[in-house]
Design a protein around this motif. Structure first.
Motif, PDB file in Angstrom:
ATOM      1  N   ARG A  28       0.837  -1.219   0.000  1.00 26.97           N
ATOM      2  CA  ARG A  28       0.000   0.000   0.000  1.00 26.97           C
ATOM      3  C   ARG A  28       0.863   1.256   0.000  1.00 26.97           C
ATOM      4  O   ARG A  28       0.558   2.219  -0.690  1.00 26.97           O
ATOM      5  CB  ARG A  28      -0.929   0.014   1.207  1.00 26.97           C
ATOM      6  CG  ARG A  28      -2.017  -0.986   1.141  1.00 26.97           C
ATOM      7  CD  ARG A  28      -3.026  -0.603   0.065  1.00 26.97           C
ATOM      8  NE  ARG A  28      -4.074  -1.575   0.025  1.00 26.97           N
ATOM      9  CZ  ARG A  28      -4.284  -2.424  -0.978  1.00 26.97           C
ATOM     10  NH1 ARG A  28      -3.524  -2.383  -2.036  1.00 26.97           N
ATOM     11  NH2 ARG A  28      -5.259  -3.288  -0.927  1.00 26.97           N
ATOM     12  N   TYR A  32       0.497   3.873  -3.043  1.00 27.59           N
ATOM     13  CA  TYR A  32      -0.090   5.198  -2.821  1.00 27.59           C
ATOM     14  C   TYR A  32       0.908   6.236  -2.321  1.00 27.59           C
ATOM     15  O   TYR A  32       1.001   7.323  -2.863  1.00 27.59           O
ATOM     16  CB  TYR A  32      -1.274   5.108  -1.858  1.00 27.59           C
ATOM     17  CG  TYR A  32      -2.482   4.504  -2.496  1.00 27.59           C
ATOM     18  CD1 TYR A  32      -3.274   5.247  -3.360  1.00 27.59           C
ATOM     19  CD2 TYR A  32      -2.833   3.185  -2.274  1.00 27.59           C
ATOM     20  CE1 TYR A  32      -4.376   4.691  -3.970  1.00 27.59           C
ATOM     21  CE2 TYR A  32      -3.940   2.623  -2.877  1.00 27.59           C
ATOM     22  CZ  TYR A  32      -4.708   3.378  -3.719  1.00 27.59           C
ATOM     23  OH  TYR A  32      -5.800   2.829  -4.330  1.00 27.59           O
ATOM     24  N   LYS A  39      -3.531  10.657  -6.044  1.00 26.74           N
ATOM     25  CA  LYS A  39      -4.802   9.960  -6.263  1.00 26.74           C
ATOM     26  C   LYS A  39      -5.390   9.409  -4.968  1.00 26.74           C
ATOM     27  O   LYS A  39      -6.513   8.933  -4.955  1.00 26.74           O
ATOM     28  CB  LYS A  39      -4.619   8.825  -7.259  1.00 26.74           C
ATOM     29  CG  LYS A  39      -4.264   9.308  -8.641  1.00 26.74           C
ATOM     30  CD  LYS A  39      -4.104   8.153  -9.588  1.00 26.74           C
ATOM     31  CE  LYS A  39      -3.707   8.664 -10.965  1.00 26.74           C
ATOM     32  NZ  LYS A  39      -3.498   7.566 -11.917  1.00 26.74           N
ATOM     33  N   CYS A  40      -4.642   9.460  -3.896  1.00 25.12           N
ATOM     34  CA  CYS A  40      -5.091   8.922  -2.615  1.00 25.12           C
ATOM     35  C   CYS A  40      -6.199   9.800  -2.031  1.00 25.12           C
ATOM     36  O   CYS A  40      -6.050  11.023  -1.910  1.00 25.12           O
ATOM     37  CB  CYS A  40      -3.912   8.848  -1.650  1.00 25.12           C
ATOM     38  SG  CYS A  40      -4.362   8.289   0.010  1.00 25.12           S
ATOM     39  N   HIS A  61      -8.337   4.350  -1.842  1.00 24.34           N
ATOM     40  CA  HIS A  61      -9.051   4.323  -3.125  1.00 24.34           C
ATOM     41  C   HIS A  61     -10.482   4.854  -3.043  1.00 24.34           C
ATOM     42  O   HIS A  61     -11.176   4.913  -4.047  1.00 24.34           O
ATOM     43  CB  HIS A  61      -9.068   2.893  -3.692  1.00 24.34           C
ATOM     44  CG  HIS A  61      -9.908   1.951  -2.889  1.00 24.34           C
ATOM     45  ND1 HIS A  61      -9.395   1.270  -1.819  1.00 24.34           N
ATOM     46  CD2 HIS A  61     -11.209   1.612  -3.000  1.00 24.34           C
ATOM     47  CE1 HIS A  61     -10.362   0.527  -1.302  1.00 24.34           C
ATOM     48  NE2 HIS A  61     -11.471   0.721  -1.992  1.00 24.34           N
ATOM     49  N   SER A  63     -12.308   7.477  -3.395  1.00 23.54           N
ATOM     50  CA  SER A  63     -12.388   8.841  -3.931  1.00 23.54           C
ATOM     51  C   SER A  63     -13.771   9.454  -3.781  1.00 23.54           C
ATOM     52  O   SER A  63     -13.895  10.647  -3.496  1.00 23.54           O
ATOM     53  CB  SER A  63     -11.988   8.855  -5.402  1.00 23.54           C
ATOM     54  OG  SER A  63     -10.647   8.496  -5.517  1.00 23.54           O
TER      55      SER A  63
END
Length: 75
Positions: A28, A32, A39-40, A61, A63
């Motif tokens: 992870r 990330y 994008k995290c 993830h 979002s």
């Protein structure tokens, strides 16, 4: 290589699952924190409205959840 400025203090990594499966933690962090941190979901909340608004159990993830939290805080 760029690294997330919050990687060393992120509450997400205090999760018990990482104690039981440490290789998941490494995966992870690589996925990330060390490469795609922009994008995290947790990073986005921290940068846009403050890390104090980020729930401990929010997954990187998620979002849609991050978008919802950001909208709610900005009201």
């Amino acid at each position: 290589m760029d690294k997330c400025e919050f990687a060393d203090v992120c509450d997400y990594f205090n999760c018990r699952v990482f104690e039981e499966i440490p290789e998941l933690l490494d995966r992870r962090k690589q996925e990330y924190c060390n490469t795609n941190y922009q994008k995290c979901a947790r990073y986005r909340i921290a940068v846009e409205v403050g890390a104090n608004h980020c729930p401990q159990h929010l997954l990187p993830h998620q979002s849609d959840k991050a978008d919802s939290i950001i909208r709610e805080v900005r009201k």
